[in-house]
Design a protein around this motif. Structure first.
Motif, PDB file in Angstrom:
ATOM      1  N   ARG A 200       0.184 -14.887  -7.273  1.00 20.59           N
ATOM      2  CA  ARG A 200       1.640 -14.758  -7.094  1.00 20.59           C
ATOM      3  C   ARG A 200       2.329 -16.101  -7.261  1.00 20.59           C
ATOM      4  O   ARG A 200       3.397 -16.198  -7.879  1.00 20.59           O
ATOM      5  CB  ARG A 200       1.948 -14.183  -5.719  1.00 20.59           C
ATOM      6  CG  ARG A 200       1.474 -12.763  -5.504  1.00 20.59           C
ATOM      7  CD  ARG A 200       2.226 -12.133  -4.341  1.00 20.59           C
ATOM      8  NE  ARG A 200       2.136 -12.932  -3.136  1.00 20.59           N
ATOM      9  CZ  ARG A 200       1.234 -12.738  -2.178  1.00 20.59           C
ATOM     10  NH1 ARG A 200       0.320 -11.777  -2.302  1.00 20.59           N
ATOM     11  NH2 ARG A 200       1.229 -13.492  -1.098  1.00 20.59           N
ATOM     12  N   LYS A 201       1.702 -17.144  -6.754  1.00 20.70           N
ATOM     13  CA  LYS A 201       2.303 -18.471  -6.847  1.00 20.70           C
ATOM     14  C   LYS A 201       2.350 -18.958  -8.296  1.00 20.70           C
ATOM     15  O   LYS A 201       3.330 -19.582  -8.715  1.00 20.70           O
ATOM     16  CB  LYS A 201       1.513 -19.454  -5.981  1.00 20.70           C
ATOM     17  CG  LYS A 201       2.200 -20.778  -5.756  1.00 20.70           C
ATOM     18  CD  LYS A 201       1.389 -21.653  -4.815  1.00 20.70           C
ATOM     19  CE  LYS A 201       1.316 -21.073  -3.431  1.00 20.70           C
ATOM     20  NZ  LYS A 201       0.603 -21.974  -2.487  1.00 20.70           N
ATOM     21  N   ASN A 203       2.548 -17.032 -10.942  1.00 20.46           N
ATOM     22  CA  ASN A 203       3.567 -16.222 -11.616  1.00 20.46           C
ATOM     23  C   ASN A 203       4.969 -16.735 -11.304  1.00 20.46           C
ATOM     24  O   ASN A 203       5.869 -16.696 -12.152  1.00 20.46           O
ATOM     25  CB  ASN A 203       3.433 -14.765 -11.190  1.00 20.46           C
ATOM     26  CG  ASN A 203       4.284 -13.840 -12.039  1.00 20.46           C
ATOM     27  OD1 ASN A 203       4.613 -14.176 -13.176  1.00 20.46           O
ATOM     28  ND2 ASN A 203       4.643 -12.691 -11.494  1.00 20.46           N
ATOM     29  N   ASP A 204       5.175 -17.253 -10.111  1.00 15.97           N
ATOM     30  CA  ASP A 204       6.484 -17.798  -9.747  1.00 15.97           C
ATOM     31  C   ASP A 204       6.722 -19.180 -10.339  1.00 15.97           C
ATOM     32  O   ASP A 204       7.872 -19.560 -10.591  1.00 15.97           O
ATOM     33  CB  ASP A 204       6.610 -17.872  -8.221  1.00 15.97           C
ATOM     34  CG  ASP A 204       6.590 -16.495  -7.575  1.00 15.97           C
ATOM     35  OD1 ASP A 204       6.906 -15.520  -8.276  1.00 15.97           O
ATOM     36  OD2 ASP A 204       6.241 -16.406  -6.376  1.00 15.97           O
TER      37      ASP A 204
END
Length: 367
Positions: A200-201, A203-204
């Motif tokens: 997730r990190k 992707n951000d």
């Protein structure tokens, strides 16, 4: 008759010019400074000057500040307000004293009690699965006080080519990757929940680079397959705070060497033993409790581990009383193939020993 002496020739004497006496150094006249620039003149300047003058004239004077009379100072309302004002500083001082006393008490208890190592398993990876979502908040303060963020940034910026990061955790190095100088990035960790947070990190942070990043859930001790386009291994391998959480740190480093190109680099940022014995005693006494809470042993001898692995040391730096280790290593020549063959042979022998039935050749069916 005696001769008279000749009269000497006369030369015209030049008149002496009057000379001025030398002026002492301390009395010399300074050179004339260039005239200061005159302020701009004009109607706009005069208007601004008049406005500034009016503002200055209407400034509050000390004599105009309202002061309370003696009766108002002795009133119950004013005395209650003063007591409230005094309570806040005393409350802050008491809070700081309470926190300091609690911390010192916990430190004293942890240093004086005998650690119980019987209940601690060899594998503490379940701690990472449990604390994956709140791991960043737990370690943010300590890493900020130790200035580890700047070291993470500098270490990750050295990554080039095909990059592998093992023990990636929640991806605390992800914001510092320079993706333009990376062909591919492989993020590896044995904890599935930790790897999900790192995904997730990424992707951000680097959404445009998502097609060239790979996530692998496996142990760094097992053989690591390099990506397509890197048959000779990774160009850069990164590991930060990973040796403390593995039961076989020497084997892990040798496996990283087997995964690295012979002309590549291995970059480590670890915490371990200090320069000073008094600090090592504290780390040894508090290591079991820290391992039970965070899943890592912070009293390992990083220098001895690297020496036993056989890797070539390019650069070593130590910070925070020697407990923070910055290491730049280089794989040995022709060792990648030999280590890879050794690891493959160990896996094959282990799989054969675990198999309860020995496989027979196909021609045995005709007997």
């Amino acid at each position: 008759m005696a001769k008279l002496p000749k009269t000497p020739k006369s030369f015209p004497v030049k008149p002496k010019l009057p000379t001025t006496p030398a002026i002492p150094l301390h009395r010399r006249i300074p050179r004339a400074q260039p005239a200061a620039e005159q302020p701009p003149q004009g109607p706009d300047y005069e208007a601004m000057r008049n406005i500034s003058k009016k503002i200055w004239e209407h400034r509050p004077k000390m004599s105009e500040i309202q002061r309370l009379s003696d009766e108002e100072l002795r009133s119950a309302h004013h005395q209650a307000k003063v007591r409230r004002w005094r309570q806040w500083p005393m409350f802050g001082i008491g809070l700081v004293a309470f926190g300091t006393g609690t911390y010192l008490s916990m430190l004293w208890v942890s240093l004086t009690r005998d650690p119980d190592l019987k209940d601690l398993p060899e594998d503490l990876s379940d701690r990472f699965d449990k604390d994956a979502e709140g791991y960043d908040e737990k370690v943010d303060t300590s890493e900020m006080l130790l200035f580890l963020n700047s070291k993470r940034k500098k270490l990750t910026a050295m990554a080039t080519g095909h990059v592998l990061e093992v023990a990636v955790g929640t991806g605390r190095n992800i914001p510092y990757f320079k993706t333009k100088q990376c062909a591919t990035v492989t993020l590896l960790d044995s904890s599935g929940p930790m790897l999900a947070v790192a995904k997730r990190k990424w992707n951000d942070t680097h959404k445009e680079y998502f097609s060239r990043v790979f996530f692998k859930q496996q142990s760094a001790i097992d053989p690591i397959t390099p990506p397509y386009g890197a048959p000779d291994g990774y160009d850069t391998v990164i590991q930060t705070m990973g040796l403390c959480s593995t039961p076989e740190p020497v084997k892990l480093l040798q496996n990283l060497e087997a995964s690295t190109n012979e002309n590549g680099q291995i970059l480590l940022l670890e915490h371990g033993k200090s320069h000073y014995e008094w600090l090592n005693d504290i780390l040894d006494k508090t290591a079991p409790a820290h391992a039970d809470e965070h899943g890592c042993w912070w009293n390992k001898d990083i220098g001895k581990i690297v020496e036993e692995s056989g890797l070539e040391v390019v650069d070593v730096r130590r910070y925070n009383f020697g407990t923070t280790w910055w290491l730049q290593l280089k794989p040995r020549k022709s060792m990648r193939q030999r280590l890879a063959e050794t690891v493959t042979a160990e896996r094959q022998s282990a799989s054969q020993s675990d198999s309860p039935v020995t496989q027979k050749p196909w021609w045995a069916l005709w007997r």
